[in-house]
Design a protein around this motif. Structure first.
Motif, mmCIF file in Angstrom:
data_model
loop_
_atom_site.group_PDB
_atom_site.id
_atom_site.type_symbol
_atom_site.label_atom_id
_atom_site.label_comp_id
_atom_site.label_asym_id
_atom_site.label_seq_id
_atom_site.Cartn_x
_atom_site.Cartn_y
_atom_site.Cartn_z
ATOM 1 N N LEU A 153 0.844 -1.198 0.000
ATOM 2 C CA LEU A 153 0.000 0.000 0.000
ATOM 3 C C LEU A 153 0.877 1.244 0.000
ATOM 4 C CD1 LEU A 153 -2.892 1.398 0.553
ATOM 5 C CD2 LEU A 153 -2.194 1.379 2.932
ATOM 6 N N GLY A 154 0.579 2.171 -0.894
ATOM 7 C CA GLY A 154 1.250 3.471 -0.893
ATOM 8 C C GLY A 154 0.538 4.382 0.086
ATOM 9 N N LEU A 155 1.235 4.780 1.136
ATOM 10 C CA LEU A 155 0.616 5.579 2.192
ATOM 11 C C LEU A 155 1.051 7.027 2.020
ATOM 12 C CD1 LEU A 155 -0.972 5.378 4.894
ATOM 13 C CD2 LEU A 155 1.207 5.016 6.020
ATOM 14 N N SER A 156 0.065 7.938 1.867
ATOM 15 C CA SER A 156 0.430 9.342 1.657
ATOM 16 C C SER A 156 0.346 10.127 2.952
ATOM 17 C CB SER A 156 -0.513 9.968 0.638
ATOM 18 O OG SER A 156 -1.803 10.088 1.209
ATOM 19 N N PHE B 4 5.653 4.731 2.678
ATOM 20 C CA PHE B 4 5.337 6.144 2.875
ATOM 21 C C PHE B 4 6.481 6.982 2.298
ATOM 22 C CE2 PHE B 4 5.838 9.761 6.034
ATOM 23 C CZ PHE B 4 4.926 10.583 5.407
ATOM 24 N N VAL B 5 6.188 7.671 1.213
ATOM 25 C CA VAL B 5 7.209 8.489 0.555
ATOM 26 C C VAL B 5 7.139 9.907 1.131
ATOM 27 C CG1 VAL B 5 8.026 9.435 -1.631
ATOM 28 C CG2 VAL B 5 7.004 7.142 -1.565
ATOM 29 N N ASP B 6 8.168 10.310 1.848
ATOM 30 C CA ASP B 6 8.222 11.689 2.332
ATOM 31 C C ASP B 6 8.933 12.522 1.277
ATOM 32 O OD1 ASP B 6 8.635 14.106 3.545
ATOM 33 O OD2 ASP B 6 9.167 13.262 5.495
ATOM 34 N N HIS B 7 8.166 13.323 0.550
ATOM 35 C CA HIS B 7 8.768 14.088 -0.549
ATOM 36 C C HIS B 7 9.272 15.453 -0.083
ATOM 37 C CE1 HIS B 7 4.870 15.821 -0.378
ATOM 38 N NE2 HIS B 7 4.335 15.308 -1.471
ATOM 39 N N GLY B 8 9.221 15.673 1.223
ATOM 40 C CA GLY B 8 9.766 16.926 1.738
ATOM 41 C C GLY B 8 8.882 18.123 1.458
ATOM 42 N N LEU B 9 7.649 17.853 1.019
ATOM 43 C CA LEU B 9 6.720 18.943 0.714
ATOM 44 C C LEU B 9 5.477 18.803 1.583
ATOM 45 C CD1 LEU B 9 7.186 18.588 -3.123
ATOM 46 C CD2 LEU B 9 8.052 20.477 -1.755
ATOM 47 N N LEU B 10 5.673 18.130 2.733
ATOM 48 C CA LEU B 10 4.562 17.930 3.656
ATOM 49 C C LEU B 10 4.497 19.098 4.636
ATOM 50 C CD1 LEU B 10 5.269 14.176 4.371
ATOM 51 C CD2 LEU B 10 3.393 15.108 3.004
ATOM 52 N N ARG B 11 3.371 19.164 5.349
ATOM 53 C CA ARG B 11 3.256 20.222 6.350
ATOM 54 C C ARG B 11 4.203 19.947 7.519
ATOM 55 N NH1 ARG B 11 -3.146 19.582 6.027
ATOM 56 N NH2 ARG B 11 -2.390 17.504 5.615
ATOM 57 N N LYS B 12 4.392 20.947 8.359
ATOM 58 C CA LYS B 12 5.335 20.828 9.463
ATOM 59 C C LYS B 12 5.020 19.596 10.320
ATOM 60 C CE LYS B 12 7.221 23.518 13.245
ATOM 61 N NZ LYS B 12 7.733 24.844 13.539
ATOM 62 N N VAL C 178 7.565 1.260 5.690
ATOM 63 C CA VAL C 178 8.797 1.761 5.086
ATOM 64 C C VAL C 178 8.628 3.250 4.848
ATOM 65 C CG1 VAL C 178 10.377 1.585 3.140
ATOM 66 C CG2 VAL C 178 9.110 -0.445 3.891
ATOM 67 N N ARG C 179 9.451 4.051 5.526
ATOM 68 C CA ARG C 179 9.429 5.493 5.244
ATOM 69 C C ARG C 179 10.608 5.795 4.326
ATOM 70 N NH1 ARG C 179 9.249 10.571 9.492
ATOM 71 N NH2 ARG C 179 9.849 12.210 8.024
ATOM 72 N N VAL C 180 10.314 6.363 3.201
ATOM 73 C CA VAL C 180 11.388 6.705 2.282
ATOM 74 C C VAL C 180 11.633 8.204 2.391
ATOM 75 C CG1 VAL C 180 12.240 6.437 -0.065
ATOM 76 C CG2 VAL C 180 10.357 4.998 0.743
ATOM 77 N N ASN C 181 12.784 8.561 2.900
ATOM 78 C CA ASN C 181 13.101 9.980 3.018
ATOM 79 C C ASN C 181 13.692 10.469 1.708
ATOM 80 O OD1 ASN C 181 12.251 10.671 5.690
ATOM 81 N ND2 ASN C 181 13.865 9.287 6.401
ATOM 82 N N ALA C 182 12.798 10.889 0.834
ATOM 83 C CA ALA C 182 13.222 11.233 -0.524
ATOM 84 C C ALA C 182 13.289 12.744 -0.726
ATOM 85 C CB ALA C 182 12.255 10.610 -1.521
#
Ligand code: XMP
Length: 522
Positions: free
Chosen positions: A218-221, A245-253, A274-278
C-alpha cells in the motif's frame, strides 16, 4: 446485511439519495439503470430506489427498465423521473406539464400512507420537473398533491410500489429524510444495523478471505483515505501488509513524523512500514522550476519513481491496495450514470510499475465522512482522521515560483501558526456557543508568494517575503468563498508569523472566491 439498490437514471442528486439511505443506518449501493435484471435479482435486495434523471420518459431512447423489475416482490420507490418511469412502464401516462414546477412547493399529503408516517399533512418539498403523471397506472392511488400537480406522490400499497414526484433527498425538502426512512425501514423492513463497527468487522473478514497468505503493498500518503485503508488492512492481515510512505519533503510541518508515529515501528498497528526519506531527490528535481504544471509533473513522476524502486526491493506481491473512496469511483464514471467529471488517479488505470496480481480497495463504497468514522473506529488519532484536504504535490504548489528548502521552512512554519490559531479560535467559539463558528473554514493554509518587499523591523530595513493566508468555505471544493476569519484572529496570526518566522515581513489574506481563483495557488 440489508441492502438497498439505488438505480441511477442520471440525475444530479443521486449520490445524495445514497447518503440519505445510509443516514438511516441502511447500506446501499448505486448502479446504472443498464444493470441487468438477473444481476439485480442476485443482489439479495430489501428495496430499490429509482432516481431522477434529465430525460422525459416518453421520448424515444430515454432510459427505461423492464416491467419485471416491478414484479420481483421487492419494494420500489421512484423519485421524480423514477416515479414517472414506473407509471409509464406499468400502464400510466406521463405528459409535459403546462405549468412547470421548480423550487420550494407546498404539498398536501395523505398521512395514512406508510411513506408519509410522521410527516405533517401540509409540508414543503423541492420540485424540479417539466413532466407530470397525467394518469396513474392501474392499482395506484395518489397520496399527495400540490396546487399544480395532481399526483405529487402515489402508491400501490399491495405491491409495495411508491412514486414521489419531488426530491426528498435534498435538504430543501425538510421532511425528506423521514420519507426515505419510512421507505427503507418500515416499507422495506431494513433493521437499520448498518454501522461503522459492522463495516469494519465485515471488511476485515473479507480482506482476510481474499488475501489468504498473500502479501499486500500500500502506498501511504498520510492523507485520510490511505491512512484508513492502512488501518483496515493492518487489523486484517498485520505483517502481510507493507506500507510505503514516501516523504517528498513537501509535507506540512511535522507531518512525516506524525504519520510515522501512527504507522511506524512503535505505532498502533503491527505492519511493515517503510518510510522513504526522498526529500533531497525532490528538491534537486524541482530546483529552478517555476512553471506550475511542470512542478506538478515533476513531483508526480518522481513520486512514482520512488515508489517503484521501493516496490522492486519488496519484490512481487499478490495485491496492491489503494485508498479509493466512493466519490472517486462515481466521478470517474464507474459507479452510476453521472457524467465523467475527472478521471481519478486511483480508479481505472492500474499502475504498471508494481508487479502484482490483483487490486484491493477496501473503502470503495464509502463516502468521506464514513471513511473518517471508520478511521476513528480503528483507533487512528482524530487529528489524522479529521485532516483537511491536502494536495498530492503538497507545499510544492503552495510556494509560488521556484521551490527551495528555505521557502519550504517558511511556509511550513507560517502554515503551522495559522492553523494553530484558527483551530484555537474555533475551539473557543464552540466551547462558548455550543455550536461551530459560522466562519469555520473547510480548508485553510498559508502559502508563500514569490514577492519580496521592503519593510522595517527594529530600526532596520528588511527585504523579505510576503506570506499569503487562504481560508475557504466550500461544500464540494468545485466552488468556494473566502471564509470570514475574525479580524482579531488574523491580527494574532500576522503578528506571530512576523515575529516567529525568519524571512517574512508581510502577511496578506486572500479574499478571492473560486471561481475566479482556485483553492490552491498553482
Ligand atoms: P483547486 O486548487 O483545484 O483545488 O481549487 C480543489 C481541491 O483539490 C485539492 N487539490 C488536489 N488534491 N492532488 C490532490 O490530491 C492535487 O494535485 C490537487 N490539487 C488541488 C485542493 O487542495 C482543494 O481541496
Amino acid at each position: 446485511m440489508d441492502k438497498i439498490l439505488v438505480l441511477d437514471f442520471g440525475g444530479q442528486y443521486n449520490q445524495l439519495v445514497a447518503r440519505r439511505v445510509r443516514e438511516c443506518n441502511v447500506y446501499c449501493e448505486i448502479a446504472s439503470y443498464r444493470t441487468d435484471l438477473e444481476k439485480i435479482k442476485a443482489m439479495d435486495l430489501k428495496g430499490i430506489i429509482l432516481t431522477g434523471g434529465p430525460n422525459s420518459c416518453y421520448e424515444p431512447g430515454a432510459p427505461t427498465y423492464r416491467k419485471e423489475l416491478f414484479e420481483l416482490g421487492i419494494p420500489v420507490l421512484g423519485l421524480c423521473y423514477g416515479a414517472q418511469l414506473m407509471q409509464q412502464v406499468l400502464g400510466g401516462r406521463v405528459e409535459r406539464a403546462s405549468v412547470q414546477e421548480y423550487g420550494r412547493t407546498e404539498i398536501e399529503t395523505d398521512t395514512a400512507s406508510p411513506l408519509f408516517a410522521e410527516v405533517p399533512q401540509t409540508t414543503v418539498c423541492w420540485m424540479s420537473h417539466f413532466d407530470y403523471i397525467s394518469k396513474m397506472a392501474p392499482g395506484f392511488v395518489s397520496i399527495a398533491h400540490s396546487k399544480d400537480c395532481p399526483v405529487a406522490a402515489c402508491e400501490n400499497r399491495g405491491k409495495n410500489l411508491y412514486g414521489i414526484q419531488f426530491h426528498p433527498e435534498v435538504l430543501h425538502t425538510p421532511e425528506g429524510t423521514v420519507m426515505i426512512r419510512n421507505f427503507v425501514r418500515t416499507i422495506c423492513g431494513c433493521d437499520g444495523s448498518w454501522k461503522m463497527d459492522a463495516f469494519v468487522e465485515r471488511t476485515i473478514r473479507e480482506i482476510r478471505e481474499k488475501v489468504g497468505n498473500g502479501r499486500v503493498l500500500l502506498g501511504l500518503s498520510g492523507g485520510v483515505d490511505s491512512s484508513v485503508a492502512a488501518g483496515l488492512l493492518a487489523r486484517a492481515i498485520g505483517k502481510q501488509l507493507t506500507c510505503v510512505f514516501v516523504d517528498h519533503g513537501l509535507l506540512r510541518k511535522n507531518e512525516g513524523d506524525e504519520v510515522e508515529a501512527v504507522f511506524g515501528k512503535n505505532g498502533i498497528f503491527d505492519l511493515n512500514f517503510v518510510r522513504v526519506n526522498a526529500q533531497h531527490r525532490f528538491y534537486v528535481k524541482l530546483a529552478g522550476e517555476t512553471e506550475p504544471e511542470r512542478k506538478r509533473k515533476i513531483i508526480g513522476e518522481e513520486f512514482i519513481r520512488v515508489f517503484e524502486e521501493e516496490a522492486r526491493k519488496i519484490g512481487a506481491v499478490e495485491f496492491l491496495a489503494q485508498g479509493t473512496i466512493y466519490p472517486d469511483v462515481v466521478e470517474s464514471g464507474l459507479g452510476g450514470e453521472s457524467a465523467v467529471i475527472k478521471s481519478h488517479h486511483n480508479v481505472g488505470g492500474l499502475p504498471s510499475y508494481v508487479n502484482f496480481k490483483e487490486i484491493i480497495e477496501p473503502l470503495r463504497n464509502l463516502f468521506k465522512d464514513e471513511v473518517r468514522k471508520a478511521g476513528l473506529e480503528l483507533g487512528i488519532p482524530e487529528k489524522l482522521v479529521m485532516r483537511q484536504p491536502f494536495p498530492g504535490p503538497g507545499l510544492g504548489i503552495r510556494i509560488i515560483g521556484d521551490v527551495t528548502e528555505d521557502k519550504i521552512r517558511i511556509v511550513q512554519d507560517a502554515d503551522y501558526i495559522f492553523r494553530e490559531e484558527v483551530d484555537q479560535a474555533l475551539a473557543a467559539y464552540a466551547a462558548e456557543n455550543g455550536t461551530a463558528a459560522p466562519w469555520k473554514p473547510d480548508q485553510y493554509y498559508a502559502a508563500l508568494t514569490n514577492v519580496r518587499s521592503v519593510g522595517v523591523m527594529g530600526d532596520e530595513r528588511t527585504y523579505d517575503y510576503a506570506v499569503a493566508l487562504r481560508a475557504v468555505r466550500t461544500t464540494d471544493f468545485m466552488t468556494a468563498d473566502s471564509a470570514h476569519i475574525p479580524y482579531e484572529v488574523l491580527d494574532v496570526v500576522m503578528n506571530r508569523i512576523i515575529k516567529e518566522v525568519r524571512g517574512v515581513n508581510r502577511v496578506f489574506f486572500d479574499l478571492t472566491s473560486k471561481p475566479p481563483g482556485t483553492i490552491e495557488f498553482e
